[in-house]
Motif scaffolding. Sequence first.
Motif, PDB file in Angstrom:
ATOM      1  N   HIS A 514       2.245   0.830   7.493  1.00 51.15           N
ATOM      2  CA  HIS A 514       1.753  -0.503   7.878  1.00 51.15           C
ATOM      3  C   HIS A 514       0.933  -1.149   6.747  1.00 51.15           C
ATOM      4  O   HIS A 514      -0.170  -1.638   6.952  1.00 51.15           O
ATOM      5  N   ARG A 515       1.530  -1.145   5.569  1.00 48.52           N
ATOM      6  CA  ARG A 515       0.834  -1.706   4.411  1.00 48.52           C
ATOM      7  C   ARG A 515       1.844  -2.143   3.355  1.00 48.52           C
ATOM      8  O   ARG A 515       3.047  -1.842   3.443  1.00 48.52           O
ATOM      9  N   VAL A 516       1.334  -2.846   2.351  1.00 48.92           N
ATOM     10  CA  VAL A 516       2.112  -3.230   1.173  1.00 48.92           C
ATOM     11  C   VAL A 516       1.442  -2.604  -0.033  1.00 48.92           C
ATOM     12  O   VAL A 516       0.211  -2.639  -0.166  1.00 48.92           O
ATOM     13  N   GLN A 517       2.248  -2.024  -0.938  1.00 51.46           N
ATOM     14  CA  GLN A 517       1.699  -1.403  -2.147  1.00 51.46           C
ATOM     15  C   GLN A 517       2.255  -2.108  -3.388  1.00 51.46           C
ATOM     16  O   GLN A 517       3.411  -2.557  -3.401  1.00 51.46           O
ATOM     17  N   LEU A 518       1.419  -2.150  -4.432  1.00 53.94           N
ATOM     18  CA  LEU A 518       1.767  -2.820  -5.685  1.00 53.94           C
ATOM     19  C   LEU A 518       1.759  -1.808  -6.826  1.00 53.94           C
ATOM     20  O   LEU A 518       0.831  -1.002  -6.949  1.00 53.94           O
ATOM     21  N   PHE A 519       2.803  -1.872  -7.690  1.00 49.28           N
ATOM     22  CA  PHE A 519       2.963  -0.940  -8.808  1.00 49.28           C
ATOM     23  C   PHE A 519       3.311  -1.723 -10.076  1.00 49.28           C
ATOM     24  O   PHE A 519       3.811  -2.856 -10.003  1.00 49.28           O
ATOM     25  N   ASP A 520       3.060  -1.102 -11.230  1.00 52.87           N
ATOM     26  CA  ASP A 520       3.536  -1.704 -12.475  1.00 52.87           C
ATOM     27  C   ASP A 520       5.004  -1.339 -12.677  1.00 52.87           C
ATOM     28  O   ASP A 520       5.611  -0.641 -11.853  1.00 52.87           O
ATOM     29  N   ARG A 521       5.588  -1.795 -13.771  1.00 51.49           N
ATOM     30  CA  ARG A 521       7.029  -1.615 -14.000  1.00 51.49           C
ATOM     31  C   ARG A 521       7.424  -0.153 -14.172  1.00 51.49           C
ATOM     32  O   ARG A 521       8.601   0.196 -14.050  1.00 51.49           O
ATOM     33  N   HIS A 522       6.430   0.718 -14.448  1.00 47.74           N
ATOM     34  CA  HIS A 522       6.723   2.139 -14.622  1.00 47.74           C
ATOM     35  C   HIS A 522       6.466   2.943 -13.353  1.00 47.74           C
ATOM     36  O   HIS A 522       6.614   4.166 -13.351  1.00 47.74           O
ATOM     37  N   GLY A 523       6.050   2.277 -12.272  1.00 47.56           N
ATOM     38  CA  GLY A 523       5.793   2.973 -11.027  1.00 47.56           C
ATOM     39  C   GLY A 523       4.377   3.460 -10.866  1.00 47.56           C
ATOM     40  O   GLY A 523       4.093   4.242  -9.940  1.00 47.56           O
ATOM     41  N   ASN A 524       3.459   2.998 -11.700  1.00 48.08           N
ATOM     42  CA  ASN A 524       2.053   3.379 -11.566  1.00 48.08           C
ATOM     43  C   ASN A 524       1.379   2.505 -10.507  1.00 48.08           C
ATOM     44  O   ASN A 524       1.494   1.278 -10.533  1.00 48.08           O
ATOM     45  N   PHE A 525       0.665   3.140  -9.602  1.00 51.83           N
ATOM     46  CA  PHE A 525       0.008   2.432  -8.496  1.00 51.83           C
ATOM     47  C   PHE A 525      -1.066   1.480  -9.024  1.00 51.83           C
ATOM     48  O   PHE A 525      -1.858   1.836  -9.888  1.00 51.83           O
ATOM     49  N   LEU A 526      -1.093   0.258  -8.456  1.00 50.49           N
ATOM     50  CA  LEU A 526      -2.082  -0.743  -8.840  1.00 50.49           C
ATOM     51  C   LEU A 526      -2.997  -1.133  -7.686  1.00 50.49           C
ATOM     52  O   LEU A 526      -4.212  -1.191  -7.844  1.00 50.49           O
ATOM     53  N   SER A 527      -2.420  -1.412  -6.517  1.00 52.29           N
ATOM     54  CA  SER A 527      -3.234  -1.898  -5.407  1.00 52.29           C
ATOM     55  C   SER A 527      -2.447  -1.758  -4.110  1.00 52.29           C
ATOM     56  O   SER A 527      -1.247  -1.444  -4.112  1.00 52.29           O
ATOM     57  N   LYS A 528      -3.133  -2.019  -2.986  1.00 51.45           N
ATOM     58  CA  LYS A 528      -2.476  -1.986  -1.682  1.00 51.45           C
ATOM     59  C   LYS A 528      -3.200  -2.950  -0.750  1.00 51.45           C
ATOM     60  O   LYS A 528      -4.341  -3.342  -0.986  1.00 51.45           O
ATOM     61  N   TYR A 529      -2.496  -3.317   0.316  1.00 57.72           N
ATOM     62  CA  TYR A 529      -3.075  -4.208   1.318  1.00 57.72           C
ATOM     63  C   TYR A 529      -2.419  -3.896   2.654  1.00 57.72           C
ATOM     64  O   TYR A 529      -1.191  -3.736   2.732  1.00 57.72           O
ATOM     65  N   GLY A 530      -3.238  -3.787   3.722  1.00 59.25           N
ATOM     66  CA  GLY A 530      -2.639  -3.518   5.013  1.00 59.25           C
ATOM     67  C   GLY A 530      -3.619  -3.080   6.058  1.00 59.25           C
ATOM     68  O   GLY A 530      -4.747  -3.585   6.125  1.00 59.25           O
ATOM     69  N   PHE A 531      -3.210  -2.102   6.837  1.00 57.26           N
ATOM     70  CA  PHE A 531      -3.923  -1.713   8.051  1.00 57.26           C
ATOM     71  C   PHE A 531      -5.387  -1.385   7.794  1.00 57.26           C
ATOM     72  O   PHE A 531      -6.268  -1.806   8.526  1.00 57.26           O
ATOM     73  N   GLU A 532      -5.679  -0.620   6.709  1.00 60.73           N
ATOM     74  CA  GLU A 532      -7.048  -0.186   6.486  1.00 60.73           C
ATOM     75  C   GLU A 532      -7.859  -1.169   5.658  1.00 60.73           C
ATOM     76  O   GLU A 532      -8.990  -0.883   5.289  1.00 60.73           O
ATOM     77  N   SER A 533      -7.284  -2.333   5.342  1.00 65.70           N
ATOM     78  CA  SER A 533      -7.960  -3.265   4.445  1.00 65.70           C
ATOM     79  C   SER A 533      -9.145  -3.954   5.104  1.00 65.70           C
ATOM     80  O   SER A 533     -10.045  -4.421   4.425  1.00 65.70           O
ATOM     81  N   SER A 534      -9.190  -4.084   6.433  1.00 69.27           N
ATOM     82  CA  SER A 534     -10.263  -4.818   7.095  1.00 69.27           C
ATOM     83  C   SER A 534     -10.572  -4.167   8.434  1.00 69.27           C
ATOM     84  O   SER A 534      -9.673  -3.777   9.170  1.00 69.27           O
ATOM     85  N   SER A 535     -11.859  -4.052   8.748  1.00 73.43           N
ATOM     86  CA  SER A 535     -12.269  -3.418   9.997  1.00 73.43           C
ATOM     87  C   SER A 535     -12.344  -4.405  11.149  1.00 73.43           C
ATOM     88  O   SER A 535     -12.439  -4.012  12.305  1.00 73.43           O
ATOM     89  N   ASN A 536     -12.293  -5.709  10.835  1.00 75.97           N
ATOM     90  CA  ASN A 536     -12.469  -6.692  11.903  1.00 75.97           C
ATOM     91  C   ASN A 536     -11.142  -7.246  12.405  1.00 75.97           C
ATOM     92  O   ASN A 536     -11.100  -8.242  13.095  1.00 75.97           O
ATOM     93  N   MET A 537     -10.037  -6.601  11.993  1.00 76.43           N
ATOM     94  CA  MET A 537      -8.744  -7.084  12.470  1.00 76.43           C
ATOM     95  C   MET A 537      -7.850  -5.897  12.795  1.00 76.43           C
ATOM     96  O   MET A 537      -7.634  -5.023  11.956  1.00 76.43           O
ATOM     97  N   TRP A 538      -7.361  -5.856  14.006  1.00 77.45           N
ATOM     98  CA  TRP A 538      -6.532  -4.732  14.426  1.00 77.45           C
ATOM     99  C   TRP A 538      -5.119  -4.936  13.909  1.00 77.45           C
ATOM    100  O   TRP A 538      -4.414  -5.856  14.309  1.00 77.45           O
ATOM    101  N   LYS A 539      -4.736  -4.078  13.003  1.00 74.92           N
ATOM    102  CA  LYS A 539      -3.380  -4.076  12.452  1.00 74.92           C
ATOM    103  C   LYS A 539      -3.017  -5.394  11.756  1.00 74.92           C
ATOM    104  O   LYS A 539      -2.485  -6.311  12.374  1.00 74.92           O
ATOM    105  N   HIS A 540      -3.325  -5.471  10.490  1.00 76.53           N
ATOM    106  CA  HIS A 540      -2.795  -6.577   9.704  1.00 76.53           C
ATOM    107  C   HIS A 540      -1.280  -6.591   9.765  1.00 76.53           C
ATOM    108  O   HIS A 540      -0.661  -7.651   9.753  1.00 76.53           O
TER     109      HIS A 540
END
Length: 662
Positions: A514-540
């Motif tokens: 339940h999230r989106v992940q961002l990587f560079d062109r070589h597959g190195n992790f950069l960032s993520k956004y989703g379920f655990e990103s905010s405590s005041n919203m149930w399930k982004h």
Amino acid sequence: MAAPSYNPYPGDQAELTNNLRLERCQKMPTNGHHQMQLGSIGSIGDLSLSRTPNCGCEDRLSYRCQECNELLCENCMQAHYKVRVTKEHTIKRINMQGSLPSPGDSPDSLSSLAQSPPPMAMGIPVAPQSLIAANNPNSTLIQKTEKELELVAAMSSSIDQRNAVIIAEIHHVFETASEHLVKRKETLLAQVNRVGQAKHSALNFQADSLRLHLRMLNGSPPTPSSTSPTTAAPVISRPLPCLPCEDDIIRFSSSDLQPLLDSISMLGHVASSGCADLTVASGDGLKRGIRGRLATFTVRVTDHLGVPRRSGRDLIGAIVTDKTHRTSHADVQDQGDGSYLVSWVPRREGVHEISVTLRGRPIRNSPFHPIVRAGRDYFLVAKPYVMIGQEGDGQGQFCRPWGVACDKEGRIVVADRSNNRVQVFEADGTFRHMFGEHGPGPGHFDRPAGVAVDAQGRIIVADKDNHRIQIFSFEGVFVLKFGEKGTKPGQFNYPWDVATDADSRIVVSDTRNHRVQLFDRHGNFLSKYGFESSSNMWKHFDSPRGVCWGPNRSVIVTDFNNHRLVVIEPSFSNARFIGGEGSNPNQFLRPQGVAVDEEGHIIVADSRNNRVQIFEQNGSFLCKFGTSGTQPGELDRPSGLCLSPNGKIVVVDFGNNRIQVF
């Protein structure tokens, strides 16, 4: 270009020139009684001509430069100005009676020269450009051009002077550093010598004591220098220590030499202004445009050493020429970091030319030729242009396909999910090639879902049930893979769709996490956004499916079970939402694929409503097309979709096992 050297002793050169004239005249054909001697040459016209050097050409000498005291032929007179651009010259024309003889003159003409009166100057002294431009309608341009030549020569001289100053500064810095290194070395060597001398002194004293002790043990009297005159014989109470009173420990600690070497390697920095030949431009605004819509690209300035500039204020210019040869200046915005954002608005369709210059010189690959087309009128979408495939496992057949992408040539790449392969078609629907088979190894698939094509032409595949991303060449040769099953950053739980931007960054919808992940062109992790990103919203997100890059580097995701779109800001820290559950406009039932066109329109496969919806950039509903069915133009649970380079909408008609291009 530096100015030619000037001879301060024209008389010496004149003597040599007179001798050359004499040789020329003596070699001239005669009829037996017309011989020209040096004295007669000197008597022609102005006596000063015998002391004036000439250009050395075989043509008739018709001009004289007063500043250089030099006689010139017609061609050399014009070249005289072009070469001596740093100094004004006054050139007078000499009449035919006053000109010097040349080898082509006849004896009779030479005789008439001897009897001619002194030459007359034609007019007043003039500047070089005035003489060349006489009666010339381009005189103003000639003057401007020659002034620019003077500026070029002055700048060339200035560069030499500046180089000399910089070279002197570099010598000073390294000579100073060298002096300090030598002094430090001498200090350390002196310290070593002092330590050695101190140790030797102690050992010598100990050796003397031991020798005295040894003589006493042998019954020998001590030497006068080693005993007191009042002492008859020393009393041996205990033996002296036999070990050396000093050791040989002398250490040199250089600490860590690497920081010093690094400091030396970084000592000083040579930089220059931007170099046009090494400066590059990139961005969609150099490739394509929409009539009436803002198009942009970025210029990255590099100096003459190939190092990117880190400050601005370079003279960047961009001129746009349309197919009717009308020109306009693009807007150039200095970003202050050595890059420049260039914006232009095309007013006509067709191929344009964009010339990008740095201080008047074209940068690398300039001019560029973007293609401008009219914006797409989605209200006119009707029957499909192309239809591809049917159910099956042969070439051009599909079994539960999902993802689709186009490369820059318009070729169509499809994730043939239940056939565990990727198929590639030409823009007209002709089968091209396919690759992949079922399995867990590199190049194998387990129900691949999403596909994308990056700026390098690589095909990126969401290998869903293998919980990983695989990257291939366009021909299907395995390049790399990244990810495994899990919940940590860089791990996946059924990755469903992928998208890539101009920098080949890869964004992945990690469905069961339940999230989106961002990587560079070589597959190195950069960032993520989703379920655990905010405590005041149930399930982004609840099972995100489709993903694409939106305007201004935002990311747009179809929130499958929440029946809406999520627009993630470029910072990956906040988001906004579009739509809700339902069958009315601006509502969704299980939305899947999503894409954004060049005008910012958001296009969504509204799967269970069996339609495609189109929204303005701000999320306002624009229009829709498609109804449930199996006929051309009808849809059965559309899944993935993408846009071709010419603006066509490519839709995966999931339930009908086919591709339709609208």
